[in-house]
Design an enzyme around this catalytic site. Structure first.
Site, PDB file in Angstrom:
ATOM      1  N   SER A 188       0.845  -1.190   0.000  1.00  0.00           N
ATOM      2  CA  SER A 188       0.000   0.000   0.000  1.00  0.00           C
ATOM      3  C   SER A 188       0.883   1.243   0.000  1.00  0.00           C
ATOM      4  O   SER A 188       1.706   1.415  -0.889  1.00  0.00           O
ATOM      5  CB  SER A 188      -0.963  -0.033   1.191  1.00  0.00           C
ATOM      6  OG  SER A 188      -1.978   0.933   1.065  1.00  0.00           O
ATOM      7  N   GLU A 213      -1.725  -2.647  -7.752  1.00  0.00           N
ATOM      8  CA  GLU A 213      -2.863  -2.967  -6.898  1.00  0.00           C
ATOM      9  C   GLU A 213      -3.481  -1.666  -6.420  1.00  0.00           C
ATOM     10  O   GLU A 213      -2.820  -0.624  -6.413  1.00  0.00           O
ATOM     11  CB  GLU A 213      -2.433  -3.827  -5.705  1.00  0.00           C
ATOM     12  CG  GLU A 213      -1.365  -3.205  -4.795  1.00  0.00           C
ATOM     13  CD  GLU A 213      -1.922  -2.385  -3.642  1.00  0.00           C
ATOM     14  OE1 GLU A 213      -3.166  -2.361  -3.462  1.00  0.00           O
ATOM     15  OE2 GLU A 213      -1.123  -1.762  -2.923  1.00  0.00           O
ATOM     16  N   HIS A 224      -4.896  -5.167  -1.434  1.00  0.00           N
ATOM     17  CA  HIS A 224      -5.763  -5.074  -0.273  1.00  0.00           C
ATOM     18  C   HIS A 224      -6.816  -6.180  -0.309  1.00  0.00           C
ATOM     19  O   HIS A 224      -7.987  -5.957  -0.625  1.00  0.00           O
ATOM     20  CB  HIS A 224      -6.439  -3.706  -0.225  1.00  0.00           C
ATOM     21  CG  HIS A 224      -5.498  -2.567  -0.008  1.00  0.00           C
ATOM     22  ND1 HIS A 224      -4.610  -2.143  -0.969  1.00  0.00           N
ATOM     23  CD2 HIS A 224      -5.318  -1.754   1.068  1.00  0.00           C
ATOM     24  CE1 HIS A 224      -3.917  -1.112  -0.496  1.00  0.00           C
ATOM     25  NE2 HIS A 224      -4.323  -0.871   0.733  1.00  0.00           N
TER      26      HIS A 224
END
Length: 354
Positions: A150, A253, A324
């Site tokens: 992230s 992502e 995630h």
């Protein structure tokens, strides 16, 4: 993705002066670096049972000491000994303390010879703010494995830019189902040439089980594995902290972004020239990437990807458990890999650790 002083390995102080006032000079130095190639990459030592794992908060904070208890229990279940940096529960707005404090904690972990590897406790926002405050030359001389995902993408990409392999994978506070632990163990402990595949989909359809892979362009490709969170990567475009994507396999992502925002960020990568350089593209998971006000006239997120990636003419697919999502895998950043869009697979060609 909605969601002043540094210390060298030997403990000597390096001048950061007033902190953010030093950004322009440090940036100018970084821009003069020649591109790092796979031959230039250094791999940190692998983890072993009983090793000390340094835990840092480059971005957001841990809510309370009970969160630390859970993180410590998770690390011990890995067979490792947790070493908490001092400011995991510190708060400066949404950050775990000031930039200088967080950079000092991270640098101290790299400098501590008793710490074998380092893992972020969580993401949030703030990792990119630390990049000018870190001594990447010192880190490269005595590399340690860093793991996170992230917002921690900023650190993984900056490490790759400076020739150090890392892992884009679960943080210490993430849920760790068996599949996630096995993926991390293979990459970080064994140095395995791991393979990744799109999980089979079992749904109420006539043909029973079938692959959940979405293929945007068929084919195979080999290249240096680079990427991470789309929002963080796109925000680093134009800065001196991105590695060279020429011939790379780009993996992405994202979470909690509407379709038009995914479109905007992919367009940024296209206009900057990054998409035109890569040998292949893998989009892992785009979790909750729907605009609640979209309606039938809206593009789906997969249509956005299809229109952008199919036109590149390089292998591209979506569906690996990157990002995630429960059961996310650990993907090395900076090592050579091979992708097969037809099969929805990724295979490491060299280890992330030694």
């Amino acid at each position: 993705m909605m969601n002043g002083t540094a210390i060298t390995r030997r403990g000597a102080l390096v001048g950061i002066g007033g902190g953010l006032c030093a950004l322009p000079a440090l940036g100018a130095v970084a821009r003069g670096k020649p591109p790092i190639t796979t031959q230039d990459m250094v791999r940190p030592p692998r983890l072993r049972n009983g090793d000390v794992l340094g835990l840092v908060a480059p971005a957001g904070f841990v809510a309370d000491r009970f969160g630390l208890d859970e993180i410590g229990a998770t690390v011990r279940a890995m067979g490792l000994e947790p070493r908490f940096s001092p400011h995991l529960t510190a708060r400066d707005g949404y950050l775990a303390g000031s930039d200088e404090v967080r950079a000092k904690d991270l640098t101290a972990m790299f400098a501590d010879e008793s710490v074998r590897a380092i893992m972020a406790v969580r993401g949030g926002w703030g990792s990119a703010r630390l990049l000018p405050l870190l001594d990447f030359a010192a880190i490269r001389k005595a590399p340690k494995l860093f793991a996170g995902f992230s917002d921690n993408t900023a650190l993984c990409l900056a490490l790759a830019h400076n020739g150090v392999a890392s892992i884009h994978g679960p943080t210490a506070a993430t849920s760790w189902p068996p599949s996630s632990w096995e993926s991390f163990r293979q990459v970080a402990f064994e140095g395995a040439l791991a393979s990744y595949s799109v999980p089979a989909y079992a749904g109420p359809n006539l043909f029973g089980r079938g692959p959940a892979v979405k293929i945007f362009h068929r084919g195979k490709a080999r290249g240096r594995l680079l990427g991470g969170n789309l929002a963080v990567l796109s925000a680093l475009v134009g800065t001196p902290w991105l590695p060279d994507f020429d011939g790379a396999i780009l993996f992405l992502e994202e979470t909690n972004e509407a379709e038009y925002r995914i479109d905007r960020m992919l367009t940024q990568l296209a206009l900057s020239g990054i998409l035109g350089k890569v040998a292949g593209v893998i989009f892992g998971q785009c979790t909750h990437c729907e605009n609640p006000d979209g309606g039938y006239s809206n593009l789906t997120v997969y249509e956005v990807m299809d229109r952008r990636f199919a036109a590149l003419g390089v292998p591209a697919f979506q569906g690996l458990m990157i990002g995630h999502v429960a059961g996310q895998v650990s993907v090395p950043v900076g090592v050579m890999a091979e992708m097969d869009a037809d099969a929805g697979t990724l295979r490491l060609l060299e280890p992330a650790v030694v």
